[in-house]
Design a protein around this motif. Structure first.
Motif, PDB file in Angstrom:
ATOM      1  N   LEU A 113      -5.722  -5.362  -0.569  1.00 55.00           N
ATOM      2  CA  LEU A 113      -5.616  -4.598  -1.809  1.00 55.00           C
ATOM      3  C   LEU A 113      -6.360  -5.301  -2.938  1.00 55.00           C
ATOM      4  O   LEU A 113      -6.557  -6.516  -2.907  1.00 55.00           O
ATOM      5  N   SER A 114      -6.740  -4.541  -3.925  1.00 53.38           N
ATOM      6  CA  SER A 114      -7.293  -5.150  -5.129  1.00 53.38           C
ATOM      7  C   SER A 114      -6.138  -5.555  -6.035  1.00 53.38           C
ATOM      8  O   SER A 114      -5.007  -5.091  -5.867  1.00 53.38           O
TER       9      SER A 114
ATOM     10  N   TRP B 202       0.835  -1.215   0.000  1.00 58.24           N
ATOM     11  CA  TRP B 202       0.000   0.000   0.000  1.00 58.24           C
ATOM     12  C   TRP B 202       0.862   1.256   0.000  1.00 58.24           C
ATOM     13  O   TRP B 202       0.481   2.272  -0.582  1.00 58.24           O
TER      14      TRP B 202
ATOM     15  N   ASP C 285      -1.519  -6.316   2.458  1.00 57.05           N
ATOM     16  CA  ASP C 285      -1.531  -6.728   1.049  1.00 57.05           C
ATOM     17  C   ASP C 285      -2.798  -7.499   0.683  1.00 57.05           C
ATOM     18  O   ASP C 285      -3.320  -7.377  -0.434  1.00 57.05           O
TER      19      ASP C 285
ATOM     20  N   GLU D  83      -2.124   6.960  -2.965  1.00 55.75           N
ATOM     21  CA  GLU D  83      -2.686   7.412  -1.690  1.00 55.75           C
ATOM     22  C   GLU D  83      -1.572   7.637  -0.653  1.00 55.75           C
ATOM     23  O   GLU D  83      -1.559   8.636   0.069  1.00 55.75           O
TER      24      GLU D  83
ATOM     25  N   LEU E 215       1.356   3.029  -3.275  1.00 57.00           N
ATOM     26  CA  LEU E 215       0.196   3.525  -4.015  1.00 57.00           C
ATOM     27  C   LEU E 215       0.140   5.055  -3.976  1.00 57.00           C
ATOM     28  O   LEU E 215       0.736   5.684  -3.094  1.00 57.00           O
TER      29      LEU E 215
ATOM     30  N   GLU F   8      -4.697  -2.555  -7.692  1.00 60.55           N
ATOM     31  CA  GLU F   8      -3.822  -1.776  -6.811  1.00 60.55           C
ATOM     32  C   GLU F   8      -2.439  -2.425  -6.701  1.00 60.55           C
ATOM     33  O   GLU F   8      -1.411  -1.738  -6.659  1.00 60.55           O
TER      34      GLU F   8
ATOM     35  N   GLU G  80      -0.527  -1.600  -9.775  1.00 58.11           N
ATOM     36  CA  GLU G  80      -0.127  -0.195  -9.783  1.00 58.11           C
ATOM     37  C   GLU G  80       1.033   0.047  -8.815  1.00 58.11           C
ATOM     38  O   GLU G  80       1.975   0.784  -9.130  1.00 58.11           O
ATOM     39  N   ALA G  81       0.981  -0.585  -7.648  1.00 53.38           N
ATOM     40  CA  ALA G  81       1.986  -0.355  -6.620  1.00 53.38           C
ATOM     41  C   ALA G  81       3.303  -1.065  -6.912  1.00 53.38           C
ATOM     42  O   ALA G  81       4.379  -0.577  -6.540  1.00 53.38           O
TER      43      ALA G  81
END
Length: 295
Positions: A195-196, A142, A192, A147, A145, A199, A202-203
């Motif tokens: 998360l989708s 996360w 973890d 965010e 990401l 995501e 992306e991360a």
């Protein structure tokens, strides 16, 4: 032999023809060891010859003494010049070292490109993720990401320059200085498994890009990169709950790899363990079934 104090060149021959030297002259005339001295004139000449010879000897000593003093003075000057040179070199070296140490704390100035402006704002890696990457330790994905990047940017804006402190507003609208830990975990961080799959994809790019912060060997960076490629290309991913299964698989295996590596006995993430993947699929299917039955 004591050094001469007066320059013999400045001395003048005594007036041996005066009465003050009469006793010496008489002694020379009466001396049986001086048969050539029979009168006062010869005695005076003998005294003058003796003084002149001694004066010449003193002149020679004086010149030798002066030469020795000149050499000694030259030696002292050379030693002083050498000491001064060494001191200046030491001071120059110290100044250069201080300059180098100062430069270490500065960001180098890069050449300015004449035709390229800003393309986009740089993402800010969360301090906690950076700390863990440097230490080669596990952290939730996360933190890679947008965010978390936004949180890191806002966090840095609240820090005072070079202090490690932040300004905190009290209830009475006054402000107080509070020490902070720039690399503390975020209260908004997700594990973890929460998360989708989108995501994770992306991360993982930010994670792979920043792995050099921990000086990971190139082989390990390639392994993690191929780990994500192999999951993305696995046939199970395109099944009904394949993405959910791979989210679970990713969470379990990535955490386990770091734990195993720290324990000193690791393995190759590239190789997908079909048994563990099947267990992950069974878990998500069972959870989906329970959710359906509870409605």
């Amino acid at each position: 032999m004591d050094p001469l104090q007066i320059d013999p060149n400045l001395e003048t021959c005594p007036a041996f023809d005066t009465d003050i030297y009469q006793i010496i002259k008489t002694a020379l005339i009466n001396d049986p060891n001086s048969p050539n001295i029979t009168n006062e004139e010869e005695a005076i000449q003998q005294l003058r010859n003796t003084w002149t010879a001694e004066n010449e000897a003193r002149k020679t000593r004086w010149e030798q003494q002066q030469e020795a003093e000149r050499e000694e003075a030259a030696q002292r000057r050379q030693e002083a010049e050498e000491a001064d040179r060494l001191q200046k070199e030491e001071e120059k070296k110290k100044t250069e070292e201080q300059k180098k140490e100062k430069e270490k704390t500065r960001i180098p100035i890069r050449p300015i490109p004449s035709s390229r402006g800003i393309q986009r704002l740089q993402d800010r890696l969360h301090p906690y993720a950076k700390k863990k990457l440097v230490a080669r330790k596990f952290f939730p994905l996360w933190y890679c990401l947008p965010e978390a990047s936004y949180e890191a940017t806002e966090y840095e804006r609240n820090l005072t320059e070079d202090t490690g402190f932040s300004l905190v507003k009290n209830l009475d609208t006054t402000y107080a200085v509070k020490a902070i830990d720039a690399a503390k975990p975020s209260p908004r961080a997700k594990p973890d498994k929460s998360l989708s799959w989108a995501e994770i994809l992306e991360a993982k790019t930010v994670f792979l890009t920043n792995m050099p912060l921990g000086d990971y060997p190139p082989d390990h960076i390639r392994m993690f990169s191929q780990f994500y490629v192999n999951m993305e290309t696995h046939h199970l991913l395109r099944t009904l709950r394949g993405k959910s299964a791979f989210v679970r698989y990713h969470a379990k295996v990535r955490w386990d790899w770091y734990e195993t590596n720290e324990a000193g006995n690791t393995y190759n993430l590239v190789i997908i363990n079909e048994d563990i993947l099947r267990d992950c699929l069974n878990e998500v299917e069972s959870e989906a079934m329970e959710t359906t039955m509870s409605r």
